[in-house]
Motif scaffolding. Structure first.
Motif, PDB file in Angstrom:
ATOM      1  N   THR A   1       0.982  -1.173  -0.002  1.00 32.08           N
ATOM      2  CA  THR A   1       0.106   0.124   0.082  1.00 32.08           C
ATOM      3  C   THR A   1       0.781   1.133  -0.082  1.00 32.08           C
ATOM      4  O   THR A   1       2.005   1.343   0.336  1.00 32.08           O
ATOM      5  N   ASN A   2       0.431   2.145  -0.575  1.00 27.18           N
ATOM      6  CA  ASN A   2       1.028   3.558  -0.324  1.00 27.18           C
ATOM      7  C   ASN A   2       0.349   4.808  -0.547  1.00 27.18           C
ATOM      8  O   ASN A   2      -1.015   4.612  -1.167  1.00 27.18           O
ATOM      9  N   SER A   3       0.636   5.963  -0.256  1.00 29.07           N
ATOM     10  CA  SER A   3      -0.183   7.214  -0.267  1.00 29.07           C
ATOM     11  C   SER A   3       0.192   7.969  -1.550  1.00 29.07           C
ATOM     12  O   SER A   3       0.009   9.274  -1.868  1.00 29.07           O
ATOM     13  N   THR A   4       0.930   7.469  -2.721  1.00 33.70           N
ATOM     14  CA  THR A   4       1.516   8.079  -3.788  1.00 33.70           C
ATOM     15  C   THR A   4       0.980   8.034  -4.994  1.00 33.70           C
ATOM     16  O   THR A   4       0.676   8.752  -5.752  1.00 33.70           O
ATOM     17  N   ARG A   5       1.041   6.709  -5.175  1.00 32.50           N
ATOM     18  CA  ARG A   5       0.637   6.211  -6.828  1.00 32.50           C
ATOM     19  C   ARG A   5       0.236   4.893  -6.681  1.00 32.50           C
ATOM     20  O   ARG A   5       0.594   4.004  -5.877  1.00 32.50           O
ATOM     21  N   ALA A   6      -0.519   4.472  -7.700  1.00 32.25           N
ATOM     22  CA  ALA A   6      -0.930   3.048  -8.008  1.00 32.25           C
ATOM     23  C   ALA A   6       0.111   2.521  -8.304  1.00 32.25           C
ATOM     24  O   ALA A   6       1.072   2.871  -9.147  1.00 32.25           O
ATOM     25  N   ILE A   7       0.302   1.439  -7.914  1.00 29.59           N
ATOM     26  CA  ILE A   7       1.658   0.499  -8.387  1.00 29.59           C
ATOM     27  C   ILE A   7       1.107  -0.657  -9.214  1.00 29.59           C
ATOM     28  O   ILE A   7       0.580  -1.563  -9.008  1.00 29.59           O
ATOM     29  N   GLU A   8       1.524  -0.239 -10.616  1.00 28.44           N
ATOM     30  CA  GLU A   8       1.002  -1.384 -11.677  1.00 28.44           C
ATOM     31  C   GLU A   8       2.164  -2.102 -12.324  1.00 28.44           C
ATOM     32  O   GLU A   8       2.020  -3.159 -12.780  1.00 28.44           O
ATOM     33  N   THR A   9       3.535  -1.264 -12.468  1.00 28.82           N
ATOM     34  CA  THR A   9       4.461  -1.696 -13.200  1.00 28.82           C
ATOM     35  C   THR A   9       5.698  -1.756 -12.154  1.00 28.82           C
ATOM     36  O   THR A   9       5.627  -1.021 -11.274  1.00 28.82           O
ATOM     37  N   LEU A  10       6.736  -2.463 -12.486  1.00 27.86           N
ATOM     38  CA  LEU A  10       7.909  -2.584 -11.524  1.00 27.86           C
ATOM     39  C   LEU A  10       8.612  -1.166 -11.379  1.00 27.86           C
ATOM     40  O   LEU A  10       8.799  -0.654 -10.289  1.00 27.86           O
ATOM     41  N   GLU A  11       8.668  -0.171 -12.337  1.00 30.84           N
ATOM     42  CA  GLU A  11       8.884   1.255 -12.379  1.00 30.84           C
ATOM     43  C   GLU A  11       8.257   2.011 -11.196  1.00 30.84           C
ATOM     44  O   GLU A  11       8.682   2.976 -10.665  1.00 30.84           O
ATOM     45  N   ASP A  12       6.871   1.676 -11.049  1.00 26.97           N
ATOM     46  CA  ASP A  12       6.050   2.345 -10.044  1.00 26.97           C
ATOM     47  C   ASP A  12       6.496   2.335  -8.520  1.00 26.97           C
ATOM     48  O   ASP A  12       6.200   3.052  -7.885  1.00 26.97           O
ATOM     49  N   PHE A  13       7.433   1.439  -8.427  1.00 27.50           N
ATOM     50  CA  PHE A  13       8.112   1.427  -7.151  1.00 27.50           C
ATOM     51  C   PHE A  13       9.078   2.514  -6.673  1.00 27.50           C
ATOM     52  O   PHE A  13       9.640   2.819  -5.872  1.00 27.50           O
ATOM     53  N   ASP A  14       9.773   2.911  -8.108  1.00 30.97           N
ATOM     54  CA  ASP A  14      10.886   4.016  -7.920  1.00 30.97           C
ATOM     55  C   ASP A  14      10.553   4.994  -6.933  1.00 30.97           C
ATOM     56  O   ASP A  14       9.646   5.960  -6.924  1.00 30.97           O
ATOM     57  N   GLY A  15      11.545   5.031  -6.033  1.00 30.30           N
ATOM     58  CA  GLY A  15      11.823   6.058  -4.901  1.00 30.30           C
ATOM     59  C   GLY A  15      10.604   6.274  -3.785  1.00 30.30           C
ATOM     60  O   GLY A  15      10.746   6.898  -2.998  1.00 30.30           O
ATOM     61  N   LEU A  16       9.758   5.004  -3.935  1.00 27.50           N
ATOM     62  CA  LEU A  16       8.636   5.144  -2.663  1.00 27.50           C
ATOM     63  C   LEU A  16       9.308   4.850  -1.543  1.00 27.50           C
ATOM     64  O   LEU A  16      10.124   3.876  -1.287  1.00 27.50           O
ATOM     65  N   THR A  17       9.262   5.513  -0.626  1.00 29.15           N
ATOM     66  CA  THR A  17       9.832   5.220   0.945  1.00 29.15           C
ATOM     67  C   THR A  17       8.670   4.073   1.593  1.00 29.15           C
ATOM     68  O   THR A  17       7.585   4.432   1.920  1.00 29.15           O
ATOM     69  N   LEU A  18       9.217   2.912   1.883  1.00 23.92           N
ATOM     70  CA  LEU A  18       8.288   1.772   2.187  1.00 23.92           C
ATOM     71  C   LEU A  18       8.524   1.168   3.591  1.00 23.92           C
ATOM     72  O   LEU A  18      10.084   0.936   3.625  1.00 23.92           O
ATOM     73  N   ARG A  19       7.925   1.314   4.364  1.00 22.91           N
ATOM     74  CA  ARG A  19       8.379   0.593   5.686  1.00 22.91           C
ATOM     75  C   ARG A  19       8.296  -0.969   5.568  1.00 22.91           C
ATOM     76  O   ARG A  19       7.384  -1.487   4.735  1.00 22.91           O
ATOM     77  N   THR A  20       9.678  -1.469   5.799  1.00 22.34           N
ATOM     78  CA  THR A  20       9.498  -3.141   5.994  1.00 22.34           C
ATOM     79  C   THR A  20       9.527  -3.462   7.205  1.00 22.34           C
ATOM     80  O   THR A  20      10.015  -2.800   8.321  1.00 22.34           O
ATOM     81  N   MET A  21       9.563  -4.829   7.351  1.00 21.20           N
ATOM     82  CA  MET A  21       9.703  -5.423   8.866  1.00 21.20           C
ATOM     83  C   MET A  21      11.030  -5.333   9.125  1.00 21.20           C
ATOM     84  O   MET A  21      11.905  -5.103   7.953  1.00 21.20           O
ATOM     85  N   GLU A  22      11.754  -5.647  10.250  1.00 21.21           N
ATOM     86  CA  GLU A  22      13.283  -5.387  10.570  1.00 21.21           C
ATOM     87  C   GLU A  22      13.734  -6.665  10.151  1.00 21.21           C
ATOM     88  O   GLU A  22      14.087  -7.744  10.678  1.00 21.21           O
ATOM     89  N   ASN A  23      14.127  -6.879   8.814  1.00 19.86           N
ATOM     90  CA  ASN A  23      14.800  -7.980   8.113  1.00 19.86           C
ATOM     91  C   ASN A  23      15.647  -7.653   6.786  1.00 19.86           C
ATOM     92  O   ASN A  23      14.967  -6.869   5.998  1.00 19.86           O
ATOM     93  N   ASP A  24      16.745  -8.119   7.034  1.00 17.92           N
ATOM     94  CA  ASP A  24      17.749  -7.726   5.826  1.00 17.92           C
ATOM     95  C   ASP A  24      17.295  -8.034   4.369  1.00 17.92           C
ATOM     96  O   ASP A  24      17.360  -7.137   3.451  1.00 17.92           O
TER      97      ASP A  24
ATOM     98  N   HIS B   1      14.187  -8.216   3.311  1.00 20.10           N
ATOM     99  CA  HIS B   1      13.133  -7.337   2.800  1.00 20.10           C
ATOM    100  C   HIS B   1      13.741  -6.261   2.206  1.00 20.10           C
ATOM    101  O   HIS B   1      13.307  -5.631   1.328  1.00 20.10           O
ATOM    102  N   LEU B   2      14.751  -5.778   3.113  1.00 20.06           N
ATOM    103  CA  LEU B   2      15.193  -4.363   2.652  1.00 20.06           C
ATOM    104  C   LEU B   2      16.100  -4.539   1.468  1.00 20.06           C
ATOM    105  O   LEU B   2      15.757  -3.690   0.166  1.00 20.06           O
ATOM    106  N   ASP B   3      16.705  -5.349   1.096  1.00 21.45           N
ATOM    107  CA  ASP B   3      17.350  -5.855  -0.132  1.00 21.45           C
ATOM    108  C   ASP B   3      16.592  -5.846  -1.258  1.00 21.45           C
ATOM    109  O   ASP B   3      16.743  -5.609  -2.297  1.00 21.45           O
ATOM    110  N   ALA B   4      15.295  -6.777  -1.140  1.00 20.41           N
ATOM    111  CA  ALA B   4      14.441  -6.926  -1.996  1.00 20.41           C
ATOM    112  C   ALA B   4      13.626  -5.695  -2.492  1.00 20.41           C
ATOM    113  O   ALA B   4      13.498  -5.637  -3.727  1.00 20.41           O
ATOM    114  N   PHE B   5      13.247  -4.870  -1.582  1.00 20.45           N
ATOM    115  CA  PHE B   5      12.362  -3.654  -2.023  1.00 20.45           C
ATOM    116  C   PHE B   5      13.494  -2.529  -2.589  1.00 20.45           C
ATOM    117  O   PHE B   5      13.143  -1.791  -3.530  1.00 20.45           O
TER     118      PHE B   5
END
Ligand code: TK8
Length: 349
Positions: free
Chosen positions: A168-191, A193-197
């Motif tokens: 989920t996010n408050s900036t844009r709909a995520i439909e493509t890989l490029e839509d992740f670009d630059g989004l600040t996403l909270r992840t669980m405390e797990n390395d 998850h950080l590397d994957a995002f």
């Protein structure tokens, strides 16, 4: 390793696309209650989770309490706490290790900070369906990982279900890989998850679950990722505009008990709490699957824009996270990783 992982992942991606939830239909068993002589001593189990009292995880915890109190004739009493009343996942796990709390049920991601092999259960796109996850986790492979918890003063009694995670996010709909670009996403405390995002192009920040709602409310993060039941029941639609059906990770919960406490129980009571965690887990999984399937409609009714991810775009996401998966597969060890992948393949035959 590279060929096998890529081959398996791309192959299982097709199954991910065909994945459909399904209720675990294993019937709950009613163990005969042993009317053994009560010892008279009452022991209290303080059981805490981070999700709120509406979530299927808490309903499962209440079911656990009912079964244990009935089958021990009240010799074991279970106090249930929700919404982080006893702390966040990491601090509650530490409390179990110290013996100041008896039960918590975290996702596998924070557990990986105590037993790094658990990282594999957060490999993106690992499990193609709920049913395959059940079969692997409830079988020999799953038990092998639970046994690793003993050295951390923890006893893993059963796997419950958090479910397929969506962004989920408050900036844009995520439909493509490029839509992740630059989004600040909270992840669980797990390395991982950080590397994957990061590999998806986002700007991930690890955070305890108990701080998440405020962080989204204040705009400290643009978004987060969790199953639909959590997104809806925690009211994330109040602070998030978009939800995408990424299903990027299937998250198991692990029902953990403090080892010092477990060892203090009689053999009879040890068997009762183990059986209760398994039976309550089957109940929780069914509730959770219904909730995760149903609540996506509620999110739309609450004003969120719900976006589906196309086959082609999901395949691009699978490929993008492959280097992160290989990095952690090397750390976990080829034999154990292959055992998990082979169990997943066997569960699909
Ligand atoms: C709740 C957490 C939650 C998890 C997360 O305590 O941290 O996002 O998915 O379920 O364990």
């Amino acid at each position: 390793m590279k060929k096998k992982l890529t081959g398996f992942l791309v192959g299982s991606m097709a199954l991910v696309l065909a994945a459909c939830g399904g209720a675990d239909d294993a019937p709950a068993t009613d163990e005969p209650v042993d009317e053994g002589a009560a010892t008279g001593e009452v022991q209290t189990i303080r059981a805490g989770i981070g999700l709120n009292s509406e979530h299927p995880q808490y309903k499962g915890l209440e079911r656990f309490a009912e079964i244990v109190e009935e089958n021990t004739n009240g010799e074991l009493v279970v106090e249930t706490y929700h919404s982080g009343q006893l702390g966040d996942d990491r601090s509650m796990m530490e409390a179990l290790q110290l013996g100041s709390q008896e039960v918590t049920v975290p996702s596998t991601a924070p557990i990986a900070n105590f037993v790094s092999e658990f990282t594999i259960f957060d490999f993106p796109f690992l499990f193609p369906s709920n049913e395959v996850a059940d079969e692997v986790l409830d079988g020999e492979v799953g038990q092998q990982f639970l046994d690793m918890l003993d050295d951390q003063n923890l006893v893993g009694l059963a796997y419950w279900e958090n479910g397929f995670r969506n962004v989920t996010n408050s900036t844009r709909a995520i439909e493509t890989l490029e839509d992740f670009d630059g989004l600040t996403l909270r992840t669980m405390e797990n390395d991982l998850h950080l590397d994957a995002f990061r590999a998806l192009g986002a700007n991930p920040t690890p955070m305890a679950f108990t701080e998440l709602f405020t962080a989204m409310q204040q705009g400290t993060v643009d978004g987060q990722e969790n199953p639909n039941a959590t997104i809806y029941l925690e009211g994330y639609y109040e602070v998030q505009d978009y939800v995408s059906d990424t299903r990027h990770v299937y998250s198991p919960f692990v029902f953990l008990m403090s080892k010092p406490f477990f060892d203090s129980l009689s053999e009879e009571h040890q068997q009762i709490v183990r059986d209760a965690a398994i039976e309550a887990g089957q109940f929780q999984r069914e509730l959770n699957r219904e909730a995760n399937a149903e609540y996506v409609n509620n999110l739309e009714e609450e004003g969120m824009t719900v976006t589906q991810i196309s086959d082609e775009e999901r395949e691009r996401m699978v490929e993008a996270v492959q280097p992160a998966i290989e990095k952690y597969a090397e750390r976990i060890g080829e034999d154990l990783v292959n055992e998990v992948y082979e169990a997943i393949e066997a569960a699909q035959e």
